[in-house]
Design an enzyme around this catalytic site. Structure first.
Site, PDB file in Angstrom:
ATOM      1  CB  CYS A  49     -22.576  -5.440 -13.842  1.00  0.00           C
ATOM      2  SG  CYS A  49     -22.930  -5.027 -12.118  1.00  0.00           S
TER       3      CYS A  49
ATOM      4  CB  CYS B  35     -17.405  -5.364 -15.038  1.00  0.00           C
ATOM      5  SG  CYS B  35     -16.376  -5.098 -13.579  1.00  0.00           S
TER       6      CYS B  35
ATOM      7  CG  ASP C 202      -1.940   1.146   1.148  1.00  0.00           C
ATOM      8  OD1 ASP C 202      -2.345   1.535   0.043  1.00  0.00           O
ATOM      9  OD2 ASP C 202      -2.303   1.658   2.211  1.00  0.00           O
TER      10      ASP C 202
ATOM     11  CB  CYS D 138     -18.148   0.826  -5.151  1.00  0.00           C
ATOM     12  SG  CYS D 138     -16.477   0.723  -4.487  1.00  0.00           S
TER      13      CYS D 138
ATOM     14  CB  CYS E  21     -19.270  -5.872  -6.379  1.00  0.00           C
ATOM     15  SG  CYS E  21     -18.397  -6.863  -7.619  1.00  0.00           S
TER      16      CYS E  21
END
Length: 381
Positions: free
Chosen positions: A191, A188, A134, A243, A247
């Site tokens: 969608c 995806c 990260d 989000c 999903c």
């Protein structure tokens, strides 16, 4: 040791030490990601938390001389909060995002990557490597995508068919050759649930996010935020999962195999009013093990104030008035005055006028006078 043999040994070891996904890619530059990052900066979509040097973010050889391969790892984290405490009037609660549940993932992944580095040394003495999670220069998502951990979804998360997108990502650059894996097809399809559900329309288009509009980013800033974003926070104290929650690939996904990543319900869904008066020491003692504590107590307290307005919690008025009168931070006094006005309504007019007479701080004057103007009494003092 031959590259294919070394890879098999490391894959087996990765499972032993709690790594859910182990994939390999080359140490070639990430040219496509570099172009995306340039466009993101040009459009003003970057958060400002990132490594500013695009070359270092996309060129592994600048981070490790003679880099040949990159190991991409992923560790799945939980999405369900067992025995979650319920909030009620007078005891409203906030919520930390799922990526901040359990032990700080920087520590959890770094421990695994360190063990992996030691294993490479054991199997291939003299090998050189460098790992990061990260906060390192490389873009975790770009490495994971090219290595085949998953595909990059429209919500800008890496999505694995097996694990969904509730994944912590890390990588290890090495000068050892390991056969690379293939990337995964984007799945995806048509969608758009994540784009439709984003509370602040931060997902500009599929795969493009304006980080400055993203609630996850906003919850980590330390300044006063525009009023419309304050309402958009809801009861979020850190992060945003919307989000990911919508999903389809995350349906029924809840990783429970890593004990150190399991959440303490009282820690990740705390009472809001007590947060307002926490000292630095108390905050670190209670929340220091969470990744969501990295910016200190101020963003959490600010977000807690917004959450109390979200709930219209009149039982918080005494605590908010105390903050408005005694907090050493000008912007927090201003936010507390705003919250009192938004919860009590015009009943608070006299109180706010008195505060403006007593407190000349610019933020306080701006927030207080905006309320008075709405009530037809702007600049009445």
């Amino acid at each position: 040791m031959r590259g294919d043999m070394l890879k098999r040994e490391l894959q087996a070891y990765a499972k032993e030490i709690g790594i859910d996904e182990f994939r390999v890619t080359t140490a070639d530059p990430f040219l496509v990601m570099k172009q995306r990052l340039m466009e993101q900066q040009e459009k003003g979509y970057a958060s400002g938390f990132e490594e500013p040097d695009l070359e270092r973010r996309t060129t592994p050889a600048l981070l490790l001389e003679d880099a040949v391969s990159i190991i991409a790892i992923a560790v799945a984290y939980p999405s369900k909060l067992k025995d979650a405490p319920r909030g009620k009037e007078g005891e409203r609660r906030g919520i930390f995002g799922r990526s901040s549940w359990g032990l700080d993932y920087h520590q959890a992944l770094k421990q695994r990557l360190t063990l992996l580095e030691e294993k490479i040394q054991e199997l291939s003495p003299g090998a050189r490597s460098r790992s990061m999670v990260d906060t390192g220069e490389l873009v975790d998502r770009a490495v994971a995508e090219r290595a085949g951990i998953g595909f990059s979804g429209k919500n800008c998360s890496i999505i694995s068919e097996e694990h969904g997108s509730y994944l912590y990502l890390g990588e290890l650059i090495t000068d050892q050759y390991l056969p690379p894996d293939e990337s995964v097809e984007e799945l995806c399809g048509s969608c758009n649930k994540c784009l439709d559900a984003c509370p602040t329309d931060a997902l500009i288009e599929p795969g493009v996010i304006d980080a400055k509009r993203c609630i996850s980013f906003i919850t980590q800033t330390k300044t006063l935020i525009p009023e419309h974003f304050r309402y958009a926070l809801g009861n979020r104290l850190y992060g945003c999962d919307t989000c990911q929650q919508v999903c389809p690939y995350n349906r029924k996904k809840n990783a429970t195999q890593h004990s150190e990543l399991q959440p303490d319900p009282e820690q990740v869904k705390p009472l809001l009013i007590p947060l307002l008066s926490l000292s630095n020491r108390e905050f670190k003692s209670r929340f220091g093990s969470l990744s969501g504590a990295w910016r200190g107590k101020k963003p959490i307290q600010r977000n807690a104030v917004c959450a109390l307005v979200h709930y219209q919690d009149r039982t918080a008025l005494d605590a908010l008035r105390l903050m408005a009168e005694t907090d050493q931070r000008e912007d927090m006094r201003a936010l507390a005055i705003w919250a009192v006005g938004r919860i009590a309504g015009q009943e608070a007019e006299d109180y706010i006028q008195k505060r403006l007479l007593t407190d000349s701080a610019e933020d306080v004057q701006v927030e207080g006078n905006r309320l008075l103007e709405e009530w037809g009494n702007g600049h009445a003092i």
